[in-house]
Enzyme design. Structure first.
Site, PDB file in Angstrom:
ATOM      1  N   HIS A   1     -11.592 -43.044 -20.889  1.00 32.52           N
ATOM      2  CA  HIS A   1     -10.744 -42.107 -21.624  1.00 32.52           C
ATOM      3  C   HIS A   1      -9.957 -41.176 -20.705  1.00 32.52           C
ATOM      4  O   HIS A   1      -8.986 -40.576 -21.131  1.00 32.52           O
ATOM      5  CB  HIS A   1     -11.631 -41.288 -22.567  1.00 32.52           C
ATOM      6  CG  HIS A   1     -10.871 -40.388 -23.495  1.00 32.52           C
ATOM      7  ND1 HIS A   1      -9.892 -40.867 -24.341  1.00 32.52           N
ATOM      8  CD2 HIS A   1     -10.933 -39.046 -23.713  1.00 32.52           C
ATOM      9  CE1 HIS A   1      -9.385 -39.856 -25.036  1.00 32.52           C
ATOM     10  NE2 HIS A   1      -9.992 -38.744 -24.668  1.00 32.52           N
TER      11      HIS A   1
ATOM     12  N   SER B   1      -5.255 -37.097 -25.476  1.00 28.87           N
ATOM     13  CA  SER B   1      -6.228 -37.238 -26.556  1.00 28.87           C
ATOM     14  C   SER B   1      -5.869 -36.330 -27.738  1.00 28.87           C
ATOM     15  O   SER B   1      -4.814 -36.505 -28.356  1.00 28.87           O
ATOM     16  CB  SER B   1      -7.622 -36.950 -25.990  1.00 28.87           C
ATOM     17  OG  SER B   1      -8.630 -37.320 -26.869  1.00 28.87           O
ATOM     18  N   PHE B   2      -6.714 -35.357 -28.051  1.00 35.77           N
ATOM     19  CA  PHE B   2      -6.388 -34.320 -29.049  1.00 35.77           C
ATOM     20  C   PHE B   2      -5.021 -33.706 -28.747  1.00 35.77           C
ATOM     21  O   PHE B   2      -4.185 -33.512 -29.636  1.00 35.77           O
ATOM     22  CB  PHE B   2      -7.513 -33.268 -28.990  1.00 35.77           C
ATOM     23  CG  PHE B   2      -7.160 -31.862 -29.343  1.00 35.77           C
ATOM     24  CD1 PHE B   2      -7.210 -31.419 -30.649  1.00 35.77           C
ATOM     25  CD2 PHE B   2      -6.820 -30.950 -28.341  1.00 35.77           C
ATOM     26  CE1 PHE B   2      -6.915 -30.093 -30.962  1.00 35.77           C
ATOM     27  CE2 PHE B   2      -6.530 -29.628 -28.641  1.00 35.77           C
ATOM     28  CZ  PHE B   2      -6.570 -29.200 -29.969  1.00 35.77           C
TER      29      PHE B   2
ATOM     30  N   SER C   1      -9.948 -32.274 -26.173  1.00 36.71           N
ATOM     31  CA  SER C   1     -10.816 -31.382 -26.957  1.00 36.71           C
ATOM     32  C   SER C   1     -12.296 -31.517 -26.618  1.00 36.71           C
ATOM     33  O   SER C   1     -13.153 -31.237 -27.444  1.00 36.71           O
ATOM     34  CB  SER C   1     -10.628 -31.647 -28.455  1.00 36.71           C
ATOM     35  OG  SER C   1     -11.005 -32.995 -28.752  1.00 36.71           O
TER      36      SER C   1
ATOM     37  N   ASP D   1     -11.555 -47.467 -23.121  1.00 39.37           N
ATOM     38  CA  ASP D   1     -11.786 -46.147 -23.718  1.00 39.37           C
ATOM     39  C   ASP D   1     -12.774 -46.270 -24.880  1.00 39.37           C
ATOM     40  O   ASP D   1     -12.530 -47.002 -25.835  1.00 39.37           O
ATOM     41  CB  ASP D   1     -10.430 -45.607 -24.216  1.00 39.37           C
ATOM     42  CG  ASP D   1     -10.471 -44.141 -24.581  1.00 39.37           C
ATOM     43  OD1 ASP D   1     -11.538 -43.636 -24.963  1.00 39.37           O
ATOM     44  OD2 ASP D   1      -9.402 -43.493 -24.504  1.00 39.37           O
TER      45      ASP D   1
END
Length: 283
Positions: free
Chosen positions: A254, A105-106, A36, A226
């Site tokens: 990340h 992630s998102f 995101s 991260d």
């Protein structure tokens, strides 16, 4: 047809939304759900690993609702259920009954929630630097979701994203900055995760009792360093998911799929090949 940008795939109608999707390769399908960050597209997230994955399987990578070149809802309402409905719409439109699912992630939070809600649509699950459980908002994530467009700010964000900044050069900063200021991009992005931002981590999290009952074989991948999604979040997912394996990269931030693209693709292909072999043995 001449394509204006490699970020453009094909346009499909998914759950009523015009959706930009990359659809490449043949064989067992795998869907990739991006993160995101500002200016993100499926291509920006996955471009380094799509060719390797597509050499063995069919790769489907949509720009999720409100991101990239997919439609932006006029009401600017974004939540987990709407994004999941959109992802299922992509599968339905492409007539994909079941896919392996990779979430970054998102996108990992969405992938996990989708697997819990529609378990039969997912064969195997891969969560990379993933949300999906609650954790305290990090400074890094607050900076990503609170992004205000400037090239300098984007450069600073890339410093947060990557452990080794030499892998994430100013060309990428410019690409992502230019993407973030395209018409409509920042408006929809600003509408998604306004402050206070802890609530959006919690919105993307799934119920821990449900996660404990998740039947899917799951590969969890995380960069130890991260600064955006803490490594502890993946340790928690590993603790909860019964059929899980965890692979962590040291000296990695990340963006595992960018910082360690080749290793990431190999891990994913190996994990999914196991499932292919198991199915062949059954048949």
């Amino acid at each position: 047809m001449h394509q204006a940008s490699p970020e453009m795939g094909v346009t499909i109608n998914a759950a009523g939304w015009q959706t930009n999707v990359h659809d490449t390769g043949t064989g067992q399908p795998v869907m990739l759900i991006h993160g995101s960050g500002p200016g993100v597209t499926a291509w920006a997230n996955w471009r380094l690993v799509m060719p390797s994955l597509a050499s063995e399987r069919r790769v489907v990578a949509p720009d999720m609702l409100g991101f990239g070149y997919s439609e932006r809802p006029a009401d600017q309402r974004y939540n987990k259920d709407r994004w999941i409905a959109h992802a299922i719409g992509v599968l339905d439109e492409l007539k994909l009954e079941q896919v392996d699912l990779v979430g970054n992630s998102f996108g990992g939070g969405l992938a996990l929630a989708l697997a819990l809600k529609y378990p039969h649509r997912v064969r195997r699950l891969i969560l990379m630097g993933s949300v999906g459980v609650s954790f305290p908002l990090t400074e890094g994530l607050d900076a990503v979701w609170g992004y205000q467009p400037s090239l300098e700010r984007m450069r600073e964000l890339l410093d947060i994203f990557a452990y080794d900044r030499s892998l994430v050069n100013d060309e990428l900063a410019e690409l992502r900055y230019n993407a973030s200021v395209r018409p409509g991009f920042q408006e929809s992005f600003a509408a998604m995760f306004p402050a206070p931002r802890q609530r959006w981590i919690d919105m993307l999290a799934s119920d821990e009792d449900q996660i404990r009952a998740l039947p899917h074989e799951t590969l969890i991948i995380h960069g130890r360093d991260d600064q955006i999604i803490p490594f502890d979040a993946s340790l928690r997912l590993f603790d909860l998911i019964p059929n899980a394996q965890l692979h962590a990269f040291g000296k990695c931030g990340h963006w595992t799929q960018i910082e360690h693209a080749e290793r990431f693709a190999q891990l994913v292909n190996n994990f999914l090949n196991e499932a292919d072999k198991a199915e062949q043995a059954e048949n």
